[in-house]
Write a protein that holds these residues in place. Structure first.
Motif, PDB file in Angstrom:
ATOM      1  N   PHE A 426       5.151   4.002 -28.202  1.00  0.00           N
ATOM      2  CA  PHE A 426       6.440   4.099 -27.513  1.00  0.00           C
ATOM      3  C   PHE A 426       6.989   2.701 -27.222  1.00  0.00           C
ATOM      4  N   LEU A 427       6.134   1.834 -26.689  1.00  0.00           N
ATOM      5  CA  LEU A 427       6.590   0.470 -26.368  1.00  0.00           C
ATOM      6  C   LEU A 427       6.992  -0.282 -27.632  1.00  0.00           C
ATOM      7  N   ASP A 428       6.238  -0.084 -28.710  1.00  0.00           N
ATOM      8  CA  ASP A 428       6.595  -0.732 -29.981  1.00  0.00           C
ATOM      9  C   ASP A 428       8.018  -0.349 -30.382  1.00  0.00           C
ATOM     10  N   ALA A 429       8.294   0.938 -30.333  1.00  0.00           N
ATOM     11  CA  ALA A 429       9.607   1.426 -30.755  1.00  0.00           C
ATOM     12  C   ALA A 429      10.698   0.920 -29.819  1.00  0.00           C
ATOM     13  N   LEU A 430      10.396   0.883 -28.542  1.00  0.00           N
ATOM     14  CA  LEU A 430      11.377   0.409 -27.557  1.00  0.00           C
ATOM     15  C   LEU A 430      11.690  -1.068 -27.795  1.00  0.00           C
ATOM     16  N   GLU A 431      10.656  -1.840 -28.039  1.00  0.00           N
ATOM     17  CA  GLU A 431      10.840  -3.281 -28.292  1.00  0.00           C
ATOM     18  C   GLU A 431      11.702  -3.511 -29.528  1.00  0.00           C
ATOM     19  N   GLN A 432      11.429  -2.695 -30.542  1.00  0.00           N
ATOM     20  CA  GLN A 432      12.179  -2.867 -31.771  1.00  0.00           C
ATOM     21  C   GLN A 432      13.655  -2.508 -31.584  1.00  0.00           C
ATOM     22  N   GLU A 433      13.890  -1.431 -30.858  1.00  0.00           N
ATOM     23  CA  GLU A 433      15.266  -0.970 -30.657  1.00  0.00           C
ATOM     24  C   GLU A 433      16.075  -1.974 -29.830  1.00  0.00           C
ATOM     25  N   PHE A 434      15.427  -2.599 -28.842  1.00  0.00           N
ATOM     26  CA  PHE A 434      16.198  -3.452 -27.923  1.00  0.00           C
ATOM     27  C   PHE A 434      15.829  -4.931 -27.997  1.00  0.00           C
TER      28      PHE A 434
END
Ligand SMILES: Nc1nc2c(c(=O)[nH]1)N[C@H]1C(S)=C(S)[C@@H](COP(=O)(O)OP(=O)(O)OC[C@H]3O[C@@H](n4cnc5c(=O)[nH]c(N)nc54)[C@H](O)[C@@H]3O)O[C@H]1N2
Ligand SMILES: Nc1nc2c(c(=O)[nH]1)N[C@H]1C(S)=C(S)[C@@H](COP(=O)(O)OP(=O)(O)OC[C@H]3O[C@@H](n4cnc5c(=O)[nH]c(N)nc54)[C@H](O)[C@@H]3O)O[C@H]1N2
Ligand SMILES: [Mo]
Length: 769
Positions: A426-434
């Motif tokens: 989840f954090l990986d995806a969040l970091e990538q998105e923002f």
């Protein structure tokens, strides 16, 4: 002594005319009955709002309003004409308001303006939105580390608000997300993740139409999930067996008169719900379930000895599960004497329950707080899952595990990232998105947050809804914890006690409720989305005019705080607050299962979030559904209490006239109590042993041994059909007795259903004097 006017008749059945009468009263009290009725017709309808009551699923073919008395109360509570205006705060100091009851505070109606605490006058005064955001941002930015701030969420927040909130908090730099679910279904999420790889229920509403048997453990749907009674009633009427495990006789589980059924209403009839009603001792469910498993294994041995096929689903067990042999050995090693003693049920009763299980091809098991708020809740739910796996009752139509959630969007809040231990993916995806570095260290849950606030490690508390001070254990300590803060902020619809324990700088920020129209700068009304207990995600759009023109949506308030704290370089907060579709696009990019979110959520019933376990795909380390093979707990609280003189185990639960810390009224008509909430339900034989009678006044003394003394003064006894040694009373009044130092193993949930107490009767006080 013995003045018992507050004890009256229990309703003959749940629902029925009593419920209709109560609704009429609520609507009249909320202001205009017509607009109230119009509001209700839009609850849980495709083009209306999600009922702010419980998290039970919505029917596919419900073209007419699904009647629910407690949904009416929740809606009327929010859609009231009453207002808590700035003038109100000018005439009542915080010290004075602290002496008011929860009931009296919320009776003042909806909050209308952002307010800031003024220490000189000891009262809240008006403040502008931008000034509030700026000061909050400045204080949050003044700390040496972001871990000094605690960000609480109550489960009414929408997916959009919760996603934006966690994004802001992670950009700020912490995972401190104490959440109401830490006090609620935490154990269910943990145990189910271990057992079947998904921390959510595996059934759909449709499954209730196909089940042959439904086990309802530790739950009172007549009060807390009234729409579930409709589904149970339909199941009972077509011959499905409904097996209840509950220490108390709860009316809604015995008989239900469906207000949607005209014939039943005309004849004054009602339907029987439970086919079998077992009354275990508090905390005795794991032993009861293990006893049923033992009976199932015995039946299996007998079948094989007689040359008949196994009663187990051997194909499911061999293809889908791990650790079966160890489980069977653990069950066989647990003796009947131990099971009977801990469960409080007889072997005969448990074998009867097991016979229902064996006679059913498709079984659903539902549970709620009676299971999750004990020390050994996680292993109890593991036991339930193991038991259900014996006959392949997970991942087939009409069968499955169903933890029935509390708040209407508590499940969704978790899905979109309110989590103090976020998964790395989840954090990986969040970091990538923002395009930022998210904090990776574990944050605080509710108990850890309280600890940090008490010992000075935490300096700020932000509450997205809820009533933190009253919902948590050891109420007097919480007041100290909040008062020590540099900053306290509450985003709320109505005034409650958490707002009256201001830190050095304190704000109340009033928000729109779910029933209200939420217009953006172009005048377009926006919808939010929520997820129910069956993982259905759907839209919710308000229909009422906002309670005050000053109100902002939760999303807009979070965006305002975020912009003032972390700035708008990475995220254009104002743009997101002006168009929730953009927030949903981000969610779709970050969280699997939300593809085409904006299209799918606008379909009438929304969409179902894929649940791997329901498809018999097991996201566990073993890649299989996993049996748990430990022993029963050495002793649960009723066994501990028995060894100590005059000690009982007490559960704290909800009356029919409340929503958590919100008290709608003083009656609990399904249990026959009227005009009084300071009561203790007790077995008549126990009451006689104490030398007391119905209505006697007593002080309830906490007997948890951690060196703190705890007393709840002036309660009254109500004799009730409840096992000996077990007593019950209402939350939040009894939270003064729930110890912070007692929590569920692994779940860290306060043990609100197994509190050790004793009684000091007035007569004894006189003796002692
Ligand atoms: N109207 C209304 N609706 C609500 C709420 C509300 O306050 N009011 N609250 C919402 C929330 S947040 C939640 S979490 C849910 C709560 O829904 P419930 O879990 O139904 O809530 P409680 O009132 O805590 O009731 C617990 C039930 O479990 C039984 N019980 C207690 N201990 C044990 C035990 O050891 N074993 C067994 N077998 N049974 C036990 C009690 O007798 C009681 O019937 O409801 C949600 N819906
Ligand atoms: N002893 C004991 N303690 C318990 C429990 C128990 O069974 N026994 N149950 C536990 C459980 S299951 C739970 S979930 C927690 C509940 O804990 P919380 O969720 O913190 O408490 P609530 O009483 O639901 O919160 C009520 C307040 O929410 C605010 N509110 C209402 N609607 C909205 C809205 O739309 N937006 C915003 N921003 N605010 C709103 C109002 O100001 C209202 O006063 O309590 C826990 N505490
Ligand atoms: Mo809850």
């Amino acid at each position: 002594m013995g003045k018992t006017v507050f004890i009256g008749k229990r309703s003959r059945a749940a629902g029925g005319w009593g419920a209709l009468k109560s609704c009429g009263k609520r609507l009249l009290e909320s202001g205009s009955p017509l607009s109230g009725a119009r509001t209700l017709l839009k609850a849980n309808q495709p083009d209306g709002f999600d009922c702010p009551g419980c998290a039970w699923g919505d029917p596919e073919h419900g073209s007419s309003f699904e009647f629910c008395e407690n949904g009416v109360k929740a809606v009327a509570w929010e859609a009231t004409d009453k207002r808590t205006l700035p003038d109100f705060f000018a005439t009542h100091t915080v010290s004075e308001l602290k002496t008011w009851s929860d009931y009296a505070l919320e009776q003042q109606g909806r909050l209308t303006h952002p307010m800031r605490y003024d220490r000189v006058t000891d009262s809240y005064v008006r403040v502008g939105w931008d000034a509030a955001f700026a000061e909050i941002g400045a204080i949050l930015n003044s700390f040496d580390t972001p871990d000094r701030a605690e960000f609480y969420t109550s489960g009414r927040a929408s997916n959009e608000a919760a996603f934006l909130y966690q994004l802001f908090v992670r950009l700020y730099g912490t995972n401190n997300f104490p959440d109401c679910s830490n006090m609620c279904h935490e154990a269910s999420g943990i145990a189910m993740k271990q057992a079947v790889g998904v921390g959510k229920g595996t059934v759909l509403l449709e499954d209730f139409e196909k089940a042959d048997a439904i086990f309802v453990i530790g739950q009172n749907p007549g009060t807390n999930h009234p729409r579930m009674l409709g589904d149970l009633r339909r199941a009972a009427r077509r011959g499905a067996k409904i097996v209840v495990f509950n220490p108390l006789r709860e009316r809604g589980l015995e008989r239900f008169a469906d207000p949607q059924d005209k014939l039943e209403m005309l004849r004054g009839g009602s339907s029987e719900i439970a086919s079998d009603y077992f009354q275990p001792r508090l905390g005795g469910d794991m032993a009861a379930v293990r006893g049923m498993a033992k009976a199932v294994f015995a039946a299996d041995d007998a079948a094989r000895a007689a040359g008949r096929p196994s009663v187990l689903d051997l194909d499911f067990i061999s293809r889908h599960t791990a650790d079966f042999d160890a489980y069977r050995a653990a069950v066989e090693a647990t003796g009947w004497a131990e099971i009977e003693d801990q469960s409080g049920l007889t072997r005969d009763e448990i074998e009867r329950a097991a016979a229902v299980y064996l006679g059913a091809e498709r079984v659903i098991c539902t549970w709620a707080m009676g299971v999750t708020q004990h020390r050994h809740s996680v292993i109890t739910i593991r036991e339930i899952a193991s038991f259900m796996m014996l006959r392949g009752n997970i991942g087939k139509p009409g069968a499955g595990l169903c933890p029935v959630r509390g708040h209407s969007n508590v499940q969704g809040d978790r899905t979109v990232g309110i989590n103090e231990k976020p998964p790395a993916a989840f954090l990986d995806a969040l970091e990538q998105e923002f395009d930022f570095k998210a904090p990776r260290h574990e944050g605080h849950n509710v108990l850890a947050a309280i600890g940090a606030m008490l010992d000075g490690a935490a300096r700020a508390f932000i509450g997205l809804g809820g009533n933190f001070a009253r919902a948590t254990p050891d109420s007097p300590l919480i007041e100290k914890a909040l008062a020590r803060q540099k900053l306290t902020v509450n985003i709320a619809t109505k005034l409650n006690h958490s707002h009256l324990m201001p830190g050095e700088v304190s704000f109340i920020l009033p928000c729109l409720g779910r029933t209200e129209i939420d217009r953006n700068s172009k005048g377009i009304s926006q919808i939010v989305t929520v997820e129910d207990s069956m993982s259905m995600v759907h839209g919710s759009g308000g229909i009422n005019r906002p309670a005050s023109p000053e109100l902002r949506s939760e999303v807009a308030i979070i965006a305002g705080i975020a912009a003032a704290t972390v700035g708008s370089a990475k995220v254009d907060w104002a743009a997101l607050a002006d168009d929730y579709d953009l927030i949903r696009d981000h969610i779709a990019n970050v969280i699997p299962g939300f593809e085409n979110y904006n299209q799918r959520v606008r379909k009438p019933r929304g969409f179902h979030l894929r649940n791997a376990a329901a498809n018999r795909e097991w996201e566990t380390p073993e890649g299989r559904a996993t049996f748990w093979s430990g022993p029963l707990p050495d002793a649960v609280e009723h066994q501990i209490a028995r060894g100590r003189d005059g000690v009982f185990v007490m559960q704290t639960f909800r009356s029919h006239d409340q929503y958590n810390t919100t008290i709608y009224g003083m009656d609990d008509r399904y249990r026959g109590v009227y005009g009084e909430r300071n009561v203790v339900f007790i077995n008549p034989a126990d009451l006689a042993d104490l030398g007391g009678e119905a209505g006697d006044r007593v002080d309830v003394i906490g007997r948890h041994e951690d060196g703190l003394s705890r007393v709840a003064s002036d309660f009254r006894f109500v004799p009730y059909d409840i096992p000996r040694g077990c007593v019950a009373g209402y939350y939040p009044e009894l939270n003064v007795l729930v110890p912070l130092s007692s929590a569920g193993d692994e779940s860290d949930t306060p043990t609100s259903k197994s509190v050790l107490v004793s009684f000091r009767t007035k007569a004894r006080q006189a003796d002692a004097a």
